[in-house]
Design a protein around this motif. Structure first.
Motif, PDB file in Angstrom:
ATOM      1  N   ILE A   1       3.186   5.328  -4.649  1.00 17.18           N
ATOM      2  CA  ILE A   1       2.610   6.648  -4.440  1.00 17.18           C
ATOM      3  C   ILE A   1       3.341   7.579  -5.386  1.00 17.18           C
ATOM      4  O   ILE A   1       4.453   8.007  -5.117  1.00 17.18           O
ATOM      5  CB  ILE A   1       2.743   7.085  -2.975  1.00 17.18           C
TER       6      ILE A   1
ATOM      7  N   ASN B   1       5.521  10.109  -0.741  1.00 20.93           N
ATOM      8  CA  ASN B   1       5.628   9.052   0.251  1.00 20.93           C
ATOM      9  C   ASN B   1       6.368   9.598   1.472  1.00 20.93           C
ATOM     10  O   ASN B   1       7.484  10.078   1.362  1.00 20.93           O
ATOM     11  CB  ASN B   1       6.405   7.889  -0.376  1.00 20.93           C
TER      12      ASN B   1
ATOM     13  N   PHE C   1       4.322   8.751  20.314  1.00 20.90           N
ATOM     14  CA  PHE C   1       3.725   8.765  18.982  1.00 20.90           C
ATOM     15  C   PHE C   1       3.319   7.373  18.535  1.00 20.90           C
ATOM     16  O   PHE C   1       2.279   7.196  17.908  1.00 20.90           O
ATOM     17  CB  PHE C   1       4.700   9.353  17.957  1.00 20.90           C
TER      18      PHE C   1
ATOM     19  N   ALA D   1       5.305   8.641  11.348  1.00 22.05           N
ATOM     20  CA  ALA D   1       4.891   7.852  10.176  1.00 22.05           C
ATOM     21  C   ALA D   1       3.975   6.719  10.601  1.00 22.05           C
ATOM     22  O   ALA D   1       2.944   6.461   9.955  1.00 22.05           O
ATOM     23  CB  ALA D   1       6.132   7.307   9.452  1.00 22.05           C
ATOM     24  N   ILE D   2       4.328   6.050  11.692  1.00 21.60           N
ATOM     25  CA  ILE D   2       3.489   4.926  12.145  1.00 21.60           C
ATOM     26  C   ILE D   2       2.130   5.428  12.607  1.00 21.60           C
ATOM     27  O   ILE D   2       1.082   4.847  12.268  1.00 21.60           O
ATOM     28  CB  ILE D   2       4.211   4.149  13.256  1.00 21.60           C
ATOM     29  N   ALA D   3       2.111   6.548  13.362  1.00 20.90           N
ATOM     30  CA  ALA D   3       0.832   7.094  13.824  1.00 20.90           C
ATOM     31  C   ALA D   3      -0.031   7.528  12.645  1.00 20.90           C
ATOM     32  O   ALA D   3      -1.241   7.289  12.615  1.00 20.90           O
ATOM     33  CB  ALA D   3       1.091   8.272  14.762  1.00 20.90           C
TER      34      ALA D   3
ATOM     35  N   GLY E   1      -4.236   4.749   7.021  1.00 18.93           N
ATOM     36  CA  GLY E   1      -4.076   3.552   6.220  1.00 18.93           C
ATOM     37  C   GLY E   1      -3.152   3.735   5.033  1.00 18.93           C
ATOM     38  O   GLY E   1      -3.097   2.896   4.144  1.00 18.93           O
ATOM     39  N   THR E   2      -2.425   4.846   4.975  1.00 25.64           N
ATOM     40  CA  THR E   2      -1.471   5.102   3.901  1.00 25.64           C
ATOM     41  C   THR E   2      -0.413   6.073   4.424  1.00 25.64           C
ATOM     42  O   THR E   2      -0.590   6.640   5.495  1.00 25.64           O
ATOM     43  CB  THR E   2      -2.170   5.689   2.665  1.00 25.64           C
ATOM     44  N   VAL E   3       0.696   6.235   3.664  1.00 27.66           N
ATOM     45  CA  VAL E   3       1.681   7.251   4.054  1.00 27.66           C
ATOM     46  C   VAL E   3       1.763   8.340   2.994  1.00 27.66           C
ATOM     47  O   VAL E   3       2.756   9.038   2.894  1.00 27.66           O
ATOM     48  CB  VAL E   3       3.073   6.659   4.324  1.00 27.66           C
ATOM     49  N   ASP E   4       0.699   8.490   2.188  1.00 22.69           N
ATOM     50  CA  ASP E   4       0.653   9.563   1.190  1.00 22.69           C
ATOM     51  C   ASP E   4       0.434  10.892   1.916  1.00 22.69           C
ATOM     52  O   ASP E   4      -0.591  11.078   2.574  1.00 22.69           O
ATOM     53  CB  ASP E   4      -0.499   9.275   0.224  1.00 22.69           C
TER      54      ASP E   4
ATOM     55  N   TYR F   1       0.108   6.350   9.544  1.00 21.93           N
ATOM     56  CA  TYR F   1      -0.378   5.167   8.833  1.00 21.93           C
ATOM     57  C   TYR F   1      -1.553   4.543   9.575  1.00 21.93           C
ATOM     58  O   TYR F   1      -2.522   4.090   8.961  1.00 21.93           O
ATOM     59  CB  TYR F   1       0.758   4.159   8.700  1.00 21.93           C
ATOM     60  N   ARG F   2      -1.485   4.563  10.905  1.00 27.55           N
ATOM     61  CA  ARG F   2      -2.566   3.962  11.683  1.00 27.55           C
ATOM     62  C   ARG F   2      -3.850   4.774  11.515  1.00 27.55           C
ATOM     63  O   ARG F   2      -4.951   4.224  11.465  1.00 27.55           O
ATOM     64  CB  ARG F   2      -2.154   3.929  13.149  1.00 27.55           C
ATOM     65  N   GLU F   3      -3.687   6.084  11.389  1.00 28.65           N
ATOM     66  CA  GLU F   3      -4.855   6.965  11.244  1.00 28.65           C
ATOM     67  C   GLU F   3      -5.474   6.859   9.852  1.00 28.65           C
ATOM     68  O   GLU F   3      -6.691   6.784   9.704  1.00 28.65           O
ATOM     69  CB  GLU F   3      -4.408   8.400  11.512  1.00 28.65           C
TER      70      GLU F   3
ATOM     71  N   ASP G   1      -0.340  13.727   0.850  1.00 35.91           N
ATOM     72  CA  ASP G   1      -1.470  14.540   0.402  1.00 35.91           C
ATOM     73  C   ASP G   1      -2.742  14.214   1.165  1.00 35.91           C
ATOM     74  O   ASP G   1      -3.703  14.979   1.120  1.00 35.91           O
ATOM     75  CB  ASP G   1      -1.716  14.317  -1.093  1.00 35.91           C
TER      76      ASP G   1
ATOM     77  N   ARG H   1       0.812  -1.215   0.000  1.00 37.11           N
ATOM     78  CA  ARG H   1       0.000   0.000   0.000  1.00 37.11           C
ATOM     79  C   ARG H   1       0.843   1.261   0.000  1.00 37.11           C
ATOM     80  O   ARG H   1       0.325   2.352  -0.268  1.00 37.11           O
ATOM     81  CB  ARG H   1      -0.917   0.006   1.218  1.00 37.11           C
TER      82      ARG H   1
END
Lengths: 167, 97
Positions: free
Chosen positions: A82, B24, A162, B77-79, B85-88, B81-83, B90, A78
């Motif tokens: 990008i 990314n 975090f 980044a992990i937080a 579901g992606t690391v885009d 992604y958890r929020e 935008d 996923r």
């Protein structure tokens, strides 16, 4: 030395370009490790072997392991593709080209300062670069050294907060 | 010394390009690391040329700050992604909409 400089600069620039252009973040991470090794080679040419060791241990070792671990924790399929928009590419390319032209003009036209310090290459080789850095860190730069330890402590707490499930 | 500074500025501009162009979050972070490293190379080259040691000491502090920044940035980044579901990056547009 001159030949080594060109080899290292080719590797560093090539791998830096690859970091920015590769689609898969894991490929970028591995090219970034290559770039860090090339920069460590520069430090060895410049008689700072201690910094080269630090570069490889901290950057290529610790930080990149952290990056690869986070890529592994996230779902790679996923985050792989990008892409970026065309206008973003044009604006980004223009800005970085202008920045580069500015910096190069400044480097070429700037007045060359005469060497002022006492730490010539021969002296650094005679005493040893690790010993010089250690003496300076524990005498003249004592306060920044302590503040750096506080910064690292705060960073540990911040990273924990975090990455926690609920905050 | 000029050669080193020009290589450093090339790497710095490639890093800046990555920060501006890529979406990314992890690649943006890695481009930031590139910029840090270009600055470090400049410091070492200049302090080698001027026979000083302070540039080399400063590089050590930059490495410390980069390590702290890496821990925080990857936690973000992990937080993120958890929020989302992606690391885009935008998708980080709550303040806009």
């Amino acid at each position: 030395m001159e030949a080594l400089f060109y080899v290292f600069s080719f590797i560093a620039i090539f791998s830096a370009l690859m970091v920015v252009t590769m689609r898969n973040p894991l490929t970028s991470a591995l090219y970034l490790v290559l770039c860090f090794f090339a920069l460590a080679g520069f430090y060895v040419i410049l008689d700072m072997q201690f910094l080269a060791a630090m570069q490889i241990l901290v950057y290529a070792g610790a930080i990149m392991v952290l990056v690869v671990l986070v890529i592994m924790l996230l779902n790679i399929s996923r985050i792989k593709n990008i892409g970026s928009d065309l206008h973003q590419k044009i604006i980004g390319g223009l800005i970085s080209l202008i920045l580069f032209a500015e910096v190069v003009l400044y480097i070429i036209n700037g007045a060359q300062k005469k060497p002022t310090g006492i730490f010539t290459r021969a002296l650094i080789k005679k005493i040893g670069n690790t010993q010089i850095i250690g003496e300076f860190l524990f005498t003249e730069y004592m306060l920044p050294f302590e503040i750096a330890s506080i910064l690292l402590f705060v960073a540990i707490i911040g990273a924990y907060l975090f990455a926690k499930k609920k905050y | 010394m000029n050669n080193y500074l020009i290589v450093a500025s090339i790497i710095f501009c490639i890093g800046a390009l990555g920060v501006i162009v890529r979406k990314n979050l992890i690649v943006v972070f890695m481009s930031l690391e590139l910029m840090f490293n270009a600055a470090n190379l400049g410091f070492v080259a200049v302090s080698n040329r001027l026979n000083l040691i302070s540039g080399d000491i400063f590089v050590i502090f930059v490495i410390v700050v980069a390590a702290a920044e890496a821990a925080i940035a990857l936690g973000i980044a992990i937080a993120f992604y958890r929020e989302k579901g992606t690391v885009d990056i935008d998708k980080a547009n709550e303040l806009k909409n």
